[in-house]
Design an enzyme around this catalytic site. Sequence first.
Site, short mmCIF file in Angstrom:
data_model
loop_
_atom_site.label_atom_id
_atom_site.label_comp_id
_atom_site.label_asym_id
_atom_site.label_seq_id
_atom_site.Cartn_x
_atom_site.Cartn_y
_atom_site.Cartn_z
N LYS A 109 -65.93 -12.51 -117.12
CA LYS A 109 -65.05 -12.47 -118.31
C LYS A 109 -64.09 -11.27 -118.21
CE LYS A 109 -68.67 -14.79 -120.82
NZ LYS A 109 -69.21 -15.18 -122.10
N GLU B 266 -64.68 -19.98 -124.54
CA GLU B 266 -63.80 -18.93 -125.06
C GLU B 266 -62.33 -19.32 -124.89
OE1 GLU B 266 -65.70 -15.88 -122.77
OE2 GLU B 266 -67.50 -16.22 -123.96
N HIS C 168 -63.79 -23.13 -120.33
CA HIS C 168 -64.81 -22.26 -120.93
C HIS C 168 -64.64 -22.25 -122.45
CE1 HIS C 168 -67.18 -18.78 -122.00
NE2 HIS C 168 -67.84 -18.99 -120.87
N ASN D 134 -69.81 -15.35 -114.42
CA ASN D 134 -68.52 -15.25 -115.10
C ASN D 134 -68.41 -13.85 -115.69
OD1 ASN D 134 -66.27 -15.47 -116.71
ND2 ASN D 134 -67.18 -16.91 -118.16
N GLY E 40 -73.80 -15.95 -125.03
CA GLY E 40 -73.70 -14.55 -125.46
C GLY E 40 -74.50 -14.25 -126.71
#
Length: 252
Positions: free
Chosen positions: A11, A99, A97, A9, A175
């Site tokens: 991002k 986020e 996700h 991913n 992260g």
Amino acid sequence: MRKKIVAGNWKMNLTKEQALELTRELVDTLGDLTEHQRVMVCPPSIHLSSVAEVASESKALEVGGQNMHQAESGAYTGEISGAMLKSYGINSVLLGHSERRAYFQENNALLGEKVDAALAAGIEVIYCFGELLEERENETHFEVVSSQLKEALFHLEASQWKHIVLAYEPIWAIGTGRTASPEQAQEMHAHIRGVLADHYGQECADGVSILYGGSVKPDNAKEIFGKPDVDGGLIGGASLKKYDFMAIVAAM
Ligand code: PEP
């Protein structure tokens, strides 16, 4: 037999040149996979078309979207639809996700609509879900994860589950450099498969790939992927580095 999958991913990272350079490097080094393995990258939507074009030179490298809207089309400025993804040959999309849930207020009900829209457009869904640190600390993590599954996905027919991949991503591990231990990942993945089996039967549950996501790196991937209910990983930061991503693919 369910497949092992490593998906990157990206991002909101990489310019066009950087995205194409990384894709080219992956195409050149990936080699052949077995029929039970898949490798995918999920670039920002603006890069999908050009990344997919370079990736098409490899039989092994798939390209997926990071998100899509639940409507077929219409006045939704800034959004992309399932039909648009499909028209660029994109056959998979990440949905849910953490986020997207945290910064764009996506909840299980909305994600259920997005899942339906993706499947209707012929797009496989990689459904992401996982608990907050405080939910793990107050020991509601199994409950939270069960609800995220049931509320967004349990309206599906058993036959639709061949188009669903699950990605368990404890939010406290994304992260942060703090990974779930292989035992914690296995414990939750077994729970998830059990919840699926209770509702859809063991055969359906055994066919679903469940990926782990959250600070997977070359030095921890092998041990995590070695657990029986962990079918690969969704990789954030390390997917932006060719050598790290390839080492994680090798661990699969
Ligand atoms: C992710 O965002 O899906 C993810 C797993 O990120 P990271 O690997 O950087 O923790």
